[in-house]
Design a protein around this motif. Structure first.
Motif, mmCIF file in Angstrom:
data_model
loop_
_atom_site.group_PDB
_atom_site.id
_atom_site.type_symbol
_atom_site.label_atom_id
_atom_site.label_comp_id
_atom_site.label_asym_id
_atom_site.label_seq_id
_atom_site.Cartn_x
_atom_site.Cartn_y
_atom_site.Cartn_z
ATOM 1 N N SER A 48 72.958 56.191 128.279
ATOM 2 C CA SER A 48 74.293 57.911 129.149
ATOM 3 C C SER A 48 75.474 57.866 129.428
ATOM 4 O O SER A 48 75.528 57.403 130.638
ATOM 5 N N PRO A 49 75.990 57.250 128.030
ATOM 6 C CA PRO A 49 77.522 56.596 128.594
ATOM 7 C C PRO A 49 78.548 58.047 129.223
ATOM 8 O O PRO A 49 79.440 57.501 129.401
ATOM 9 N N LYS A 50 77.544 59.503 129.554
ATOM 10 C CA LYS A 50 78.582 60.390 130.161
ATOM 11 C C LYS A 50 78.383 60.598 131.658
ATOM 12 O O LYS A 50 78.942 61.801 132.052
ATOM 13 N N ASN A 51 77.422 59.877 132.091
ATOM 14 C CA ASN A 51 76.951 60.152 133.393
ATOM 15 C C ASN A 51 76.888 58.843 133.925
ATOM 16 O O ASN A 51 76.822 57.723 134.609
ATOM 17 N N ILE A 52 78.545 59.425 134.834
ATOM 18 C CA ILE A 52 79.279 58.195 135.316
ATOM 19 C C ILE A 52 78.076 57.953 136.923
ATOM 20 O O ILE A 52 77.902 59.275 137.502
ATOM 21 N N LEU A 53 78.402 56.563 137.333
ATOM 22 C CA LEU A 53 76.893 56.343 138.324
ATOM 23 C C LEU A 53 78.048 56.014 139.553
ATOM 24 O O LEU A 53 77.860 56.071 140.064
ATOM 25 N N THR A 54 79.070 55.048 139.364
ATOM 26 C CA THR A 54 80.266 54.868 140.394
ATOM 27 C C THR A 54 81.869 53.910 139.926
ATOM 28 O O THR A 54 81.397 54.200 138.093
#
Length: 315
Positions: A48-54
């Protein structure tokens, strides 16, 4: 029995939390091993490359460290910065160290042209940018003032604003010439002036500030920085030959600072050019400009002055 089930359930949650927390560190460096600071590191789930984790920035040694709490199998780390080409790598979602090699790049900025405003206001002060009105044919400040909206200059050098003569003519806030400012308007090099300021509600008498409105505006010349504190001398000479040779010579010396100013001029000719106008006083305060004595002069003939007016000296 129920207590055992609750304790086991809580233990399971703690264990899952410990497994989900991942600490990833590393270093951003170029091919020759040089560290790169202020690089942005952003972590995403690989699926999911659009979901920024940190995210984090590298320090002065090019090092970074991020903490991820996610159950994905792998992470996508993206590195970007002004001095490097963007790059991304995929790493397992478990604690570890991962160095990233980047390629240096030079960012070519688009050309930007900044233009200053020709006229702008600051409170009750109207500022005219002299460079916006100046042309190569302008020989004096008066030539430039005539081009500025709302300002007119007579042949003698008297300045008016909105149809009314100005009260004071300042150079860097100092009233050097008093009412005889025609010497300044007709002789100061306009290339030395940065801004012409019109002071609309200027009251030069401190005791009357805020008590009596001022109907006449004043003008202040703001000099360019490279001109302040510099002695400047401009001289011109012209002549002819024959039975009645003509000549026209002039010299002006100036020195301007905020609290120390000097202006001296010499002009002479036998071409009929009237030089007396520059000596007129435009001061309305006649208590400061009354002549001690005066001479009544005959009326001028009805022909152009240049046909009868001669500045000749006799030894």
């Amino acid at each position: 029995m129920n207590h055992r089930i609750i304790i086991s359930y809580l233990s399971g949650i703690i264990a899952l939390s410990a497994i989900a927390e991942t600490v990833i560190s590393g270093k951003i460096k170029t091919a020759d091993g040089s560290p790169v600071d202020l690089v942005t590191i952003v972590a995403y789930p690989s699926n999911s490359p659009k979901n920024i984790l940190t995210s984090a920035f590298t320090d002065e040694n090019g090092c970074f460290e991020i903490t991820v709490n996610h159950g994905c199998d792998s992470l996508l780390l993206k590195a970007s910065g002004i001095e490097i080409a963007p790059i991304q790598i995929t790493v397992p979602n478990r604690s570890g160290s991962h160095d990233i090699k980047v390629e240096k790049r030079t960012v070519e900025l688009k050309e930007v042209v900044v233009k200053s405003k020709k006229v702008y206001s600051q409170g009750d002060t109207i500022n005219y940018n002299v460079a916006s009105f100046l042309s190569q044919t302008d020989q004096s400040v008066a030539d430039v003032l005539r081009k500025m909206p709302g300002i007119t200059v007579s042949d003698a050098g008297q300045v008016s604003y909105q149809g009314k003569p100005i009260k004071n003519f300042y150079i860097e806030g100092l009233d050097l010439m008093k009412g005889h400012y025609g010497i300044a308007t007709n002789n100061i090099d306009p290339n030395n002036i940065a801004t012409v300021q019109v002071l609309e509600n200027h009251q030069d008498i401190k005791a009357l500030k805020g008590l009596r409105p001022e109907e006449q505006a004043s003008i202040n010349l703001r000099l360019k920085e490279g001109v302040k504190g510099v002695f400047n001398l401009i001289a011109t000479a012209g002549g002819g030959y024959g039975d009645k040779g003509l000549w026209n010579n002039s010299a002006i010396a100036t020195y301007f600072r905020r609290n120390s100013q000097f202006l001296a001029t010499y002009k002479g000719n036998n071409t009929g050019e009237d030089l007396s106008q520059e000596l007129y006083s435009f001061d309305n305060d006649y208590s400061r400009t009354n002549n001690i004595s005066s001479i009544s002069m005959p009326s001028a003939p009805g022909i152009d002055k240049r046909f009868y007016y001669f500045n000749r000296s006799h030894n």
